[in-house]
Design an enzyme around this catalytic site. Structure first.
Site, PDB file in Angstrom:
ATOM      1  N   HIS A 167       0.844  -1.200   0.000  1.00 48.91           N
ATOM      2  CA  HIS A 167       0.000   0.000   0.000  1.00 48.91           C
ATOM      3  C   HIS A 167       0.882   1.254   0.000  1.00 48.91           C
ATOM      4  CE1 HIS A 167      -3.431   2.532   1.530  1.00 48.91           C
ATOM      5  NE2 HIS A 167      -2.419   3.182   2.062  1.00 48.91           N
ATOM      6  N   GLU A 168       1.910   1.250   0.831  1.00 51.09           N
ATOM      7  CA  GLU A 168       2.819   2.404   0.881  1.00 51.09           C
ATOM      8  C   GLU A 168       3.585   2.550  -0.432  1.00 51.09           C
ATOM      9  OE1 GLU A 168       2.360   4.424   3.080  1.00 51.09           O
ATOM     10  OE2 GLU A 168       1.223   3.144   4.423  1.00 51.09           O
TER      11      GLU A 168
END
Lengths: 405, 184
Positions: free
Chosen positions: A145-146
């Site tokens: 996600h990051e």
């Protein structure tokens, strides 16, 4: 994805321009209010623009460093947490981006964020609580996600917006307070010097406008910032699922994060939108929808679990089905170039009990604080603090003497 | 005069097109080579990790000699493999042998508690993930290059400058191949 990158670059420039206009207007009103002459207004504008230039260059050159320092993130080596490094490396291979710098925040609340100006200068920070509580697949989901934030260039926009928002909020605070004291002093002075009543009225109007602007500007800025960051979170979830090809990892990580009841100590209103889950939200507390920087976690989990494949198309289909918004997430052209991506199996991850999780968190925090770990043959693990002076330590259980290296 | 100019323009346009196609072919070939070196690094890392893993596990698993031998053999075959297709086949067999080994480890709780072994296991599974993710991007790029070398008009230039089709990196799983055939 390309569309997303372009939009982010455009928005970053737009935001910088908008901030220049807002700052300029604020400077003009405040200048007029204080000096009551067009020259004062011009002076205010000039001052605001100089300030804007400084802010813009700060947010470009060292915005990420400010955020990392404000969040008390410490840069770590692979030795502190090999799994974290491996997972970041895997995701950098999957996304084709250079390896970002890795930071750990020494806090038991599970959370993570990414920052930086470009993929080449990006950093990923995770809390010790996250590392202790998640298994490998879940950690991979969070890092993915990051990584998607980095891939979409969200980090550039959010970093710039964060520095700008922080500055505006700070300035209007200063001006509001200054105005307050000034009006108290001015009020007492006016009793003796006889001003023309028309001038006094004009000053009053100006004062009201100045106060209104000082109150409104930070609200407007944060509204814009927050409204934009929700869509980003959905898209980063989609990107993360695509990178790992295993949406369940991120879904169950989000679930674990949402069960957390400890607020993240170093987070504040300005840094909150950067995190994977809102670090300020306590359990059972409902933030109003407009100012919430993150979509509700239950909705994000539902969308991730409802994905039939791992592509953007699959995510946007699940989004339409499960989210409360009826508008579509991405444009049709973005979906046209999307290729199908098959899901994969999760790795066999053992269940870790709550007690063990808490112990893991403690160990990671000690490691970040440069504690030394000594494993005794009697299966006792000794944790030696960094300021321990003697060069040997005795195991309290079996009395074996170990050297401290 | 005008006809000459038009002819000249056409020639220039053709040359520019050829240069463009040639450059894009070179770029694609370099990307494929670069992706392959990514995979190669991870494959080497996997080969280096296996002896350590076996050394650590040996003390705990005296009765699993067959498993160790299968891994060692598969490893030496994978290390000797030449070319993408052959290496994919050998690595697939090695991966399957390692998978089997990891399943047997479940029966040895002492080994699973060994810190050294756990660290090696983490490294190995990460290497395996990295191979899988690097394979994805390698195969994507090979597909681009192969399409270019086969489709008109770039195939003409590819043929002139000796750009050849590349192999996909497919990890063959021997167990998936030996699916029992059902006959009615």
């Amino acid at each position: 994805m390309w569309e997303q990158i372009r939009a982010n670059k455009r928005n970053s420039i737009l935001l910088l321009m908008l901030m220049a206009v807002v700052l300029g207007a604020l400077g003009f009103v405040l200048g007029m209010a204080f000096v009551r002459h067009p020259a004062g207004g011009l002076f205010g504008v000039a001052g605001a623009l100089v300030l804007w230039l400084i802010l813009a260059s700060i947010s470009f050159s060292s915005g990420d460093q400010i955020f990392l320092a404000a969040s008390k993130a410490v840069p770590v080596t692979k030795k502190v947490h090999p799994q974290l490094f491996n997972v970041v490396e895997e995701m950098s291979i999957a996304s084709g981006l250079p390896m970002p710098k890795v930071y750990i925040i020494n806090d038991p609340a599970p959370n993570a964020f990414a920052t930086g100006r470009s993929p080449e200068s990006a950093s990923v920070a995770v809390t010790a609580g996250l590392l202790g509580k998640l298994n490998r697949d879940e950690l991979q989901g969070v890092i993915a996600h990051e990584m998607a934030h980095i891939l979409h260039r969200d980090i550039l926009f959010v970093t710039i917006a964060g520095v700008m928002l922080g500055a505006i909020a700070l300035m209007s605070q200063v001006f509001l307070r200054g105005m307050f004291y000034r009006s108290m002093m001015g009020g007492s002075r006016r009793r003796y010097s006889s001003n023309s009543s028309g001038g006094g009225q004009a000053q009053l109007v100006m004062l009201v406008i100045a106060i209104a602007c000082a109150i409104l500007a930070p609200i407007m800025a944060s509204l814009l910032y927050f409204a934009l960051s929700r869509r980003r979170e959905y898209l980063a979830d989609a990107g993360g699922a695509r990178l790992t090809r295993y949406p369940e990892g991120l879904a169950s990580a989000l679930e674990k994060i949402s069960q957390n009841t400890i607020p993240l100590e170093s987070a504040n209103k300005v840094t909150a939108p950067m995190y994977i889950a809102n670090p300020l939200q306590k359990k059972g507390m409902k933030l109003s929808n407009l100012s919430s920087t993150h979509p509700p976690i239950s909705e994000r989990v539902k969308i991730l679990r409802g994905m039939g494949g791992a592509s953007l198309t699959d995510y946007s289909q699940a989004y339409q089905k499960f989210s409360s918004h009826k508008s579509s997430l991405t444009s049709v052209t973005a979906l046209k170039s999307d290729e199908p991506v098959a899901l994969r199996q999760g790795s066999a991850a053992g269940f870790v009990g709550r007690k063990k999780q808490a112990r893991n968190v403690g160990d990671i925090m000690r490691k970040v604080n440069k504690y030394k770990f000594i494993n005794c043959d009697c299966e006792l693990k000794m944790k030696v603090p960094p300021d321990f002076k003697a060069n040997a330590v005795k195991c309290p259980r079996c009395k074996t003497v170990h050297k401290v290296k | 005069m005008i006809a000459m100019l038009i002819l000249l323009a056409i020639i220039v346009a053709v040359i520019l097109a050829i240069v463009g196609i040639y450059n894009s072919l070179v770029r694609l070939r370099n990307q494929v080579d670069n992706s392959w070196s990514q995979i190669d690094v991870q494959l080497k890392r996997r080969h280096d990790l296996i002896p350590n893993l076996i050394e650590t596990a040996k003390g705990y698993m005296q009765h699993e000699r067959g498993t160790f031998e299968a891994i060692t053999q598969a490893r030496s075959q994978a290390m000797g493999a030449k070319g993408v297709a052959e290496s994919g086949k050998a690595e697939g067999i090695l991966g399957a042998a390692l998978g089997k080994f990891m399943l047997t480890v479940e029966a040895y709780p002492d080994l699973k508690a060994n810190q050294n072994f756990l660290a090696l296991q983490e490294e190995l599974s990460s290497t395996e993930n990295k191979i899988a993710f690097a394979r994805q991007s390698y195969n994507d790029q090979v597909l681009f290059l192969n399409n270019k070398t086969q489709m008109f008009p770039s195939n003409v230039i590819a043929g002139m400058f000796n750009f050849t089709k590349r192999d996909f990196f497919e990890l063959e799983n021997p167990e998936e191949k030996n699916v029992p055939q059902v006959k009615f």
